[in-house]
Every structure is written in C-alpha cells, then in structure tokens.
Enzyme design. Structure first.
Site, PDB file in Angstrom:
ATOM      1  CG  ASP A   1      12.040  44.348  41.167  1.00 39.38           C
ATOM      2  OD1 ASP A   1      12.914  43.723  41.789  1.00 39.38           O
ATOM      3  OD2 ASP A   1      10.998  44.744  41.733  1.00 39.38           O
TER       4      ASP A   1
ATOM      5  N   GLY B   1      12.229  48.631  47.026  1.00 38.85           N
ATOM      6  CA  GLY B   1      11.818  48.350  48.399  1.00 38.85           C
ATOM      7  C   GLY B   1      11.080  47.036  48.466  1.00 38.85           C
TER       8      GLY B   1
ATOM      9  CE  LYS C   1       7.098  49.727  42.003  1.00 36.34           C
ATOM     10  NZ  LYS C   1       8.408  49.229  42.476  1.00 36.34           N
TER      11      LYS C   1
ATOM     12  CB  SER D   1       5.799  51.261  45.346  1.00 39.81           C
ATOM     13  OG  SER D   1       5.182  50.121  44.801  1.00 39.81           O
TER      14      SER D   1
ATOM     15  CG  ASP E   1       6.661  46.685  39.673  1.00 45.21           C
ATOM     16  OD1 ASP E   1       6.881  45.769  38.833  1.00 45.21           O
ATOM     17  OD2 ASP E   1       7.125  46.662  40.837  1.00 45.21           O
TER      18      ASP E   1
ATOM     19  CE  LYS F   1       4.141  47.019  43.195  1.00 44.05           C
ATOM     20  NZ  LYS F   1       5.370  46.259  42.882  1.00 44.05           N
TER      21      LYS F   1
ATOM     22  CD  GLU G   1       9.746  48.085  39.463  1.00 42.19           C
ATOM     23  OE1 GLU G   1       9.398  49.283  39.582  1.00 42.19           O
ATOM     24  OE2 GLU G   1      10.017  47.359  40.432  1.00 42.19           O
TER      25      GLU G   1
ATOM     26  CE  LYS H   1      12.366  45.604  44.866  1.00 44.34           C
ATOM     27  NZ  LYS H   1      11.220  44.684  44.665  1.00 44.34           N
TER      28      LYS H   1
HETATM   29  O1  OSB Z   1       8.121  44.806  42.898  1.00 46.75           O
HETATM   30  O2  OSB Z   1       9.055  46.481  43.756  1.00 46.75           O
HETATM   31  C1  OSB Z   1       8.352  45.484  43.877  1.00 46.75           C
HETATM   32  C2  OSB Z   1       6.989  45.254  47.436  1.00 46.75           C
HETATM   33  C3  OSB Z   1       7.140  43.914  47.696  1.00 46.75           C
HETATM   34  C4  OSB Z   1       7.655  43.103  46.707  1.00 46.75           C
HETATM   35  C5  OSB Z   1       8.004  43.633  45.463  1.00 46.75           C
HETATM   36  C6  OSB Z   1       7.855  44.989  45.210  1.00 46.75           C
HETATM   37  C7  OSB Z   1       7.312  45.805  46.207  1.00 46.75           C
HETATM   38  C8  OSB Z   1       7.031  47.228  46.013  1.00 46.75           C
HETATM   39  C9  OSB Z   1       6.907  48.082  47.245  1.00 46.75           C
HETATM   40  O3  OSB Z   1       6.833  47.730  44.942  1.00 46.75           O
HETATM   41  C10 OSB Z   1       8.095  48.922  47.528  1.00 46.75           C
HETATM   42  C11 OSB Z   1       8.055  49.481  48.931  1.00 46.75           C
HETATM   43  O4  OSB Z   1       7.221  50.348  49.194  1.00 46.75           O
HETATM   44  O5  OSB Z   1       8.849  49.021  49.776  1.00 46.75           O
HETATM   45 MG    MG Z   2       9.124  45.716  41.272  1.00 50.94          MG
END
Ligand code: OSB
Ligand code: MG
Length: 371
Positions: A238, A290, A161, A135, A188, A163, A213, A262
């Site tokens: 999510d 994550g 992924k 990510s 995402d 953002k 996402e 998660k």
């Molecule tokens: O939206 O998936 C998410 C990290 C913190 C809060 C929300 C998200 C995320 C990530 C990072 O996308 C995932 C990771 O590398 O642990």
């Molecule tokens: Mg997410």
C-alpha cells in the site's frame, strides 16, 4: 477543455466510528473539495491526506498551499485536450502526488462531462458493480472485534480486513480465523513492523489470510522482498507504491504479490491506471483501497475499480457506514458486497451545496492571473 476558474473549500466531516490503526486514531476527516469550472460545466475532486502526515508524507497544510499557489495558477485559463496533457504540466514538480491527484480528478470529471460519458466508460472499465470488502479499525477487545467481523460478513462484505499493530496481531487474528473458518480475511499493519518481526509473520501464515498489507516501512521495497521470500502468505503493498515506477520495481523484485491501488497515492487516475497495467503485465491482481473518502472520492474510486485487474474485493464499503450525512446527493451503498457504479456523466455525483456550506471552514475562488 479550458479551465476557467477554481474553488477550494476546506471541510470537516465527523466519522460515525473511531478508526484506530497502528499509526493513530481518526474520528473525523478534513478534506479539500476542489471544483473546476469550464465550458459551463463543473468538475469535482476531494483530497485524501490529513493534517498530520501519518500515512505518507503529504499533509493537508501543504496541499492547500500547493493547490492555491502553485498547481491551480499553473493551469487556470489554459486549455487541456485530455488528462494526460494536464498531468504532463505537473511532472516538473516532484512528489506531492495526492495534491496533484486532486487537480487531476476534478479535470477528469469536467472532461468526461464534456464528452457526456461516465468516467468508468472513458477509462475502459469492464463491470457495472465492483466487489467490496471492509476495513475494520483496531477494536478495544477481541469480543468487539469478533462482533464487528460477524456484522460485516452478515452485511455481505466479501472480505474483512483487520488492522494489526505490535501487541495486537497473532492472537486476535487466529481467534478471528477460528471463529470464521471460511471468511476471506486479510490484515493491514500500516508499516508498524520490521524484519526483526519475521516470527510474527510466520505465525500469521496459520491464519490463511488472503494477504498481509504493508507490514514494513512506508518507503521500503527491499525488506518487503526479503520478508516475502520467507513466508507463505502473499504481501500486499500500500504505502510503498507511490507511482507506476514503484509498482514496476516492486513486482519485479518480488516485494509483494498484490497491490492496494489508491489512485490518489500514485498521482491520480491516469497514474493509477498505469499501476493497474503494470500489475496486469505481471499477471498479478490489484484491489481498490480507501482513505475514508467522502462521496466525491468514493465515487472516483468506484469508477477506477471497474478496470479488469481489480479482481479482489476492495475497501470501498458503503458511504452510510462512515457518515451521518455525505457531501453528495447519490447514496453509494453496497448490497451483498457489490457496489454499483454511478452512471451519470463524469463521476456521476451532485454536491449537497447547503450541507457543504455548513461544514466549510474556509474557501478560495481562483481565476486566471491569480497569485
Ligand atoms: O491503510 O488502507 C489503509 C484509511 C486511512 C488511511 C490508510 C488506510 C485506511 C483504511 C480504510 O484502511 C479504508 C477505507 O475504509 O476507506
Ligand atoms: Mg493499507
């Protein structure tokens, strides 16, 4: 398994990179490390929420107090035959699933150690290594983004992924797609859009993403179902899925076709497995999300991701990407996009006690009769 004592420890751990999402920028993690003591064994857990409730409602301020004053006093000195019975003890308290998940994770570790089995085996996992992606946060420029994507693919990550946020979506995503025509790409939005933005998501169909996402509100299902009906790309939920009940409703109403699972967001490992089973009953995949976890939480996620429906690559990238030094002895490193599953009993991790001591801001040791 009798829970004889507990230790809470608040630590901070600097991230090796600046992680920008639509909800803000993170440069370090603040984590409660929980240890449960019982029958000569120790069970570990870590929390995922931050001080500021930017992702879901839970906050680290609240989690510390809940664990210290409500959840731990309720279970200390008591015997629980399995995690299900521990979970039932907490169902009278609404919400706060991430705080409950911490207590539950530490109990799983303790309980599996008493059984002498790794968590993945107790859960009924089916693989020894899990497929992982990465990510990437929002970068300052398109050049930097293309660079990061190229690096991630060169490292063998099976999915990248990106953002997105309003003003940073269609253009950079189409540019990344053009530069990497074959890559498994997803985006995402972390809830940054509304139904007024349908044109953005229609335009993203051209990027051939595996899924989009959480485009809409963190607590929404209805609008996600409306959006899903109007675009070709699958939606992945999510933030909106906080329980097995949410998953049942969401998949039943077509609010998405994939779940970012998660375990901490849905109340822990047992609830996570229920969400997994609901997805399975719909014939839909899940993948392991994550929350920038340190070693304990990362290991727990890896174990859970051995369940059958975790067929899409998750966000559990190598620990060395996040931390100069992790809080556990074991190196959780992916090779060619595959993360090996720790094989010792329980979570299979050992704490770096001296390092933990150095990064601890406060701690509390709790015994039965406390509070
Ligand atoms: O939206 O998936 C998410 C990290 C913190 C809060 C929300 C998200 C995320 C990530 C990072 O996308 C995932 C990771 O590398 O642990
Ligand atoms: Mg997410």
């Amino acid at each position: 398994m009798k829970i004889e004592a507990a230790e809470l420890r608040l630590i901070s751990l600097p991230l090796k990179f600046r992680f920008e999402t639509s909800f803000g920028v993170q440069t370090e993690r603040h984590i409660i490390v929980l240890t449960l003591f019982g029958e000569g064994l120790e069970g570990y857990a870590e929390t995922v929420m931050e001080y500021i409730p930017h992702y879901r409602e839970e906050s680290l301020y609240g989690a510390w107090d809940l664990l210290e004053k409500l959840l731990l006093p309720r279970v200390l000195g008591r015997d629980f035959a399995n995690p299900e019975l521990l979970w039932r003890e907490m169902t009278g308290f609404r919400g706060n699933r991430m705080a409950k998940a911490a207590l539950e994770m530490a109990f799983w570790d303790l309980w599996c150690k008493a059984l002498g089995l790794p968590l993945w085996q107790v859960l009924g996992g089916v693989r020894r290594e899990i497929p992982v992606g990465i990510s990437l946060g929002i970068e300052p420029s398109l050049e930097a983004t293309l660079d990061k994507v190229a690096q991630a693919l060169a490292q063998g990550y099976k999915r990248v992924k990106l953002k997105i946020k309003p003003g940073w979506d269609v253009k950079p995503v189409l540019a990344v797609r053009e530069a990497f025509p074959e890559a498994n790409l997803t985006v995402d939005a972390n809830s940054a859009y509304s139904l007024a933005d349908i044109p953005v998501f229609r335009a993203l169909d051209a990027a051939r993403l595996d899924y989009i996402e959480q485009p809409l509100a963190y607590d929404d299902l209805v609008d996600h179902a409306r959006l899903q009906a109007q675009i070709a790309t699958a939606l992945c939920l999510d933030e909106s899925i906080t329980s097995p009940e949410d998953a049942r409703k969401a998949l039943g109403m077509g609010a998405g076709r994939v779940i970012n699972l998660k375990p901490a967001r849905v109340g822990g490992i047992l609830q996570g497995r229920k969400v997994h089973d609901i997805a399975e009953s719909h014939g839909l995949p899940v993948w392991m999300g994550g929350m920038l976890e340190a070693g304990i939480g990362r290991a727990a996620n890896i174990h859970v991701a051995t369940l059958p429906m975790f067929v899409k690559p998750g966000d559990t990238s190598s620990a060395s990407r996040y931390w100069q030094e992790d809080i556990i002895e074991e190196a959780l490193e992916a090779k060619e996009g595959l993360m090996p599953v720790p094989q010792g009993p329980g979570l299979g991790v050992h704490l770096k006690r001296d390092f933990l001591e150095k990064i601890t801001h406060k701690s509390a040791y709790l015994t039965p009769g406390h509070a």
